[in-house]
Design a protein around this motif. Structure first.
Motif, PDB file in Angstrom:
ATOM      1  N   GLY A   1       1.052  -1.422   0.243  1.00 48.95           N
ATOM      2  CA  GLY A   1       0.131  -0.061  -0.092  1.00 48.95           C
ATOM      3  C   GLY A   1       0.694   1.506  -0.245  1.00 48.95           C
ATOM      4  O   GLY A   1       0.524   1.967  -0.966  1.00 48.95           O
ATOM      5  N   LEU A   2       1.882   1.248   0.829  1.00 47.21           N
ATOM      6  CA  LEU A   2       2.524   2.542   0.877  1.00 47.21           C
ATOM      7  C   LEU A   2       3.305   2.702  -0.400  1.00 47.21           C
ATOM      8  O   LEU A   2       3.623   3.897  -0.826  1.00 47.21           O
ATOM      9  CB  LEU A   2       3.769   2.623   2.212  1.00 47.21           C
ATOM     10  CG  LEU A   2       3.808   2.628   3.417  1.00 47.21           C
ATOM     11  CD1 LEU A   2       4.204   2.761   5.189  1.00 47.21           C
ATOM     12  CD2 LEU A   2       2.819   3.893   3.667  1.00 47.21           C
ATOM     13  N   ALA A   3       3.919   1.309  -0.766  1.00 47.58           N
ATOM     14  CA  ALA A   3       4.531   1.752  -2.422  1.00 47.58           C
ATOM     15  C   ALA A   3       3.999   2.558  -3.299  1.00 47.58           C
ATOM     16  O   ALA A   3       4.017   3.063  -3.912  1.00 47.58           O
ATOM     17  CB  ALA A   3       5.126  -0.157  -2.228  1.00 47.58           C
ATOM     18  N   LEU A   4       2.664   1.630  -3.202  1.00 47.45           N
ATOM     19  CA  LEU A   4       1.599   1.851  -4.684  1.00 47.45           C
ATOM     20  C   LEU A   4       1.074   3.800  -4.543  1.00 47.45           C
ATOM     21  O   LEU A   4       1.334   3.976  -5.096  1.00 47.45           O
ATOM     22  CB  LEU A   4       0.520   1.079  -4.580  1.00 47.45           C
ATOM     23  CG  LEU A   4      -0.545   1.549  -5.486  1.00 47.45           C
ATOM     24  CD1 LEU A   4      -0.117   1.815  -6.973  1.00 47.45           C
ATOM     25  CD2 LEU A   4      -1.967   1.029  -5.288  1.00 47.45           C
ATOM     26  N   LEU A   5       0.491   3.751  -3.445  1.00 45.46           N
ATOM     27  CA  LEU A   5       1.018   5.264  -3.223  1.00 45.46           C
ATOM     28  C   LEU A   5       2.254   6.543  -3.062  1.00 45.46           C
ATOM     29  O   LEU A   5       1.596   7.617  -3.401  1.00 45.46           O
ATOM     30  CB  LEU A   5      -0.087   6.159  -1.000  1.00 45.46           C
ATOM     31  CG  LEU A   5       0.496   7.771  -0.202  1.00 45.46           C
ATOM     32  CD1 LEU A   5      -1.088   7.725  -1.073  1.00 45.46           C
ATOM     33  CD2 LEU A   5      -0.069   6.835   0.883  1.00 45.46           C
ATOM     34  N   LYS A   6       3.462   6.286  -2.956  1.00 43.40           N
ATOM     35  CA  LYS A   6       4.849   5.985  -2.628  1.00 43.40           C
ATOM     36  C   LYS A   6       4.128   7.197  -4.531  1.00 43.40           C
ATOM     37  O   LYS A   6       4.768   7.761  -4.854  1.00 43.40           O
ATOM     38  CB  LYS A   6       5.548   6.491  -2.544  1.00 43.40           C
ATOM     39  CG  LYS A   6       5.482   6.660  -0.986  1.00 43.40           C
ATOM     40  CD  LYS A   6       6.898   6.218   0.083  1.00 43.40           C
ATOM     41  CE  LYS A   6       7.321   4.397   0.321  1.00 43.40           C
ATOM     42  NZ  LYS A   6       8.482   4.537   0.745  1.00 43.40           N
ATOM     43  N   ALA A   7       4.343   6.065  -5.419  1.00 46.21           N
ATOM     44  CA  ALA A   7       4.064   6.157  -6.250  1.00 46.21           C
ATOM     45  C   ALA A   7       3.581   7.219  -7.348  1.00 46.21           C
ATOM     46  O   ALA A   7       3.992   7.724  -8.292  1.00 46.21           O
ATOM     47  CB  ALA A   7       4.089   4.099  -7.189  1.00 46.21           C
ATOM     48  N   VAL A   8       1.754   6.521  -7.000  1.00 44.17           N
ATOM     49  CA  VAL A   8       1.293   7.761  -7.451  1.00 44.17           C
ATOM     50  C   VAL A   8       1.324   8.720  -7.056  1.00 44.17           C
ATOM     51  O   VAL A   8       0.996  10.161  -8.009  1.00 44.17           O
ATOM     52  CB  VAL A   8      -0.352   6.734  -6.537  1.00 44.17           C
ATOM     53  CG1 VAL A   8      -1.251   7.907  -7.485  1.00 44.17           C
ATOM     54  CG2 VAL A   8      -0.445   5.664  -7.281  1.00 44.17           C
ATOM     55  N   VAL A   9       1.584   9.127  -5.822  1.00 43.90           N
ATOM     56  CA  VAL A   9       1.621  10.599  -5.596  1.00 43.90           C
ATOM     57  C   VAL A   9       2.655  11.597  -6.099  1.00 43.90           C
ATOM     58  O   VAL A   9       3.074  12.451  -6.542  1.00 43.90           O
ATOM     59  CB  VAL A   9       1.834  10.861  -3.965  1.00 43.90           C
ATOM     60  CG1 VAL A   9       2.515  12.419  -3.298  1.00 43.90           C
ATOM     61  CG2 VAL A   9       0.519  10.550  -3.559  1.00 43.90           C
ATOM     62  N   LEU A  10       4.333  10.305  -5.609  1.00 42.64           N
ATOM     63  CA  LEU A  10       5.129  10.812  -6.625  1.00 42.64           C
ATOM     64  C   LEU A  10       5.540  11.701  -8.507  1.00 42.64           C
ATOM     65  O   LEU A  10       5.475  12.228  -8.656  1.00 42.64           O
ATOM     66  CB  LEU A  10       6.338   9.649  -6.643  1.00 42.64           C
ATOM     67  CG  LEU A  10       7.862  10.903  -7.059  1.00 42.64           C
ATOM     68  CD1 LEU A  10       8.224  11.920  -6.112  1.00 42.64           C
ATOM     69  CD2 LEU A  10       9.180   9.790  -6.406  1.00 42.64           C
TER      70      LEU A  10
END
Length: 372
Positions: free
Chosen positions: A187-196
């Motif tokens: 979840g964190l990896a996906l969130l960081k990728a989407v935001v960045l």
């Protein structure tokens, strides 16, 4: 050995490897891998796979992803959408699903030969889905087949494979997390990728065009080249510090530049860095190969090689036929894409670094990929 000794050894090995491959009309990637095996700690032990050399070699992957980002173009994708998002998407998804299921089944049938968790099986599915963009595109171009019926389908599938690397670069490190933290890590990896990616791509192209125009007005090739390296490595640094990967930032940098009028100049300028550093990356992969483990487990290497070639040939030929191509065209597409690719090697190395693939399996898998 001093840093200069190691550098000269790598350069000599690279030159000899590429010359030998040219003589036998083999891809240079194979030469880099073979000399890596020969000079590595498991053969002649002339060089050690030090962390410094590995980090330098990662820049080869960075520039490879940068070049892939440069080739990413929305008009091109739209014009090839049937081949990319039809054929390419089907090939990657089915390969990942079937390979993952087969890996788990093999664990039940042959636990002494093959013992993997679902995380490892999923990572290996991503590895299996890749074919060699560098080798296949070069072959198609040399044979003047890029615009042929099978050539267009091959390029479409390769294009989607290159795009699929981006989520896999985020997914594989997350799969290496402890089981109780896996969902949180994903979840964190996906969130960081989407935001960045959202922040960079929303206004990034306008900023990039403005900045490159400003630099180009200075009429200095040296300044333009320095600026290019700064952008590529700067965005790679940003994504790495966000807990993602160096390669993801480089891909974004390439995407941002691909929509500017400086795309072709950048492709020409970056090519020497890309080729040399990617060669170093393949040498370090060859150095990981332990020939003793391969000889000890040669039946597994032969099994993996045979199964992977037969499976990819049958799947890609069948899918291409299912999407309306004649049998001859379908078979050519399948034959072009049966081998393992450089991104497969990148993903396998990443899985190994995240303790997803144990050495007892890493070496037979790597050997079967090199042989393919």
């Amino acid at each position: 050995m001093t840093s200069l000794d190691i550098t000269l050894l790598y350069l000599l090995a690279a030159v000899l490897g590429v010359v030998a491959c040219r003589q036998f009309k083999l891809p240079p990637m194979l030469g880099y891998l073979v000399v890596g095996v020969l000079i590595g700690p498991n053969a002649l032990a002339l060089a050690q796979n030090s962390s410094g050399v590995r980090y330098l070699a990662e820049f080869g992957v960075v520039f490879l992803m940068f070049v892939i980002g440069l080739e990413f173009s929305l008009p091109k994708l739209r014009s090839m959408r049937r081949h990319v998002f039809g054929l390419g998407l089907s090939q990657v998804v089915l390969t990942v699903v079937i390979t993952s299921a087969a890996s788990l089944l093999l664990t039940l049938v042959l636990p002494t030969w093959w013992d993997v968790s679902w995380q490892i099986a999923l990572a290996l599915g991503g590895v299996m889905a890749m074919s060699s963009t560098a080798i296949v595109i070069k072959m198609l171009a040399e044979r003047l087949e890029l615009e042929s019926e099978h050539g267009k389908r091959v390029v479409g599938i390769l294009l989607f494979q290159d795009l699929a690397v981006v989520p896999l670069l985020v997914l594989i490190p997350a799969l290496g997390a402890a089981p109780e933290d896996l969902l949180l890590a994903l979840g964190l990896a996906l969130l960081k990728a989407v935001v960045l990616l959202g922040v960079l791509l929303t206004g990034g192209q306008k900023v990039m065009r403005w900045w490159l125009t400003l630099v180009a007005r200075q009429k200095s090739d040296e300044l333009f080249m320095l600026n290019l390296l700064l952008i590529t490595l700067g965005l790679a640094w940003l994504t790495e510090h966000a807990g993602l990967s160096l390669a993801l930032g480089a891909f974004v940098a390439g995407m941002l530049i691909s929509e500017t009028e400086y795309k072709h100049q950048v492709e020409t300028d970056i090519r020497p860095f890309h080729d040399v550093l990617l060669g170093l990356f393949f040498i370090t992969i060859g150095m990981m190969l332990d020939w003793r483990l391969i000889i000890e487990r040669w039946p597994l290497v032969v099994l993996l090689l045979s199964l992977s070639l037969a499976f990819k040939l049958a799947l890609i030929t069948g899918l291409t036929r299912g999407f309306g191509a004649p049998m001859g065209t379908s078979l050519r597409v399948g034959l072009y894409l049966t081998q393992a690719g450089e991104f497969g090697l990148v993903l396998l190395t990443l899985a190994g670094q995240n303790n997803l693939v144990p050495p007892a399996l890493f070496n037979p898998i790597l050997a079967s990929m090199v042989l393919s």
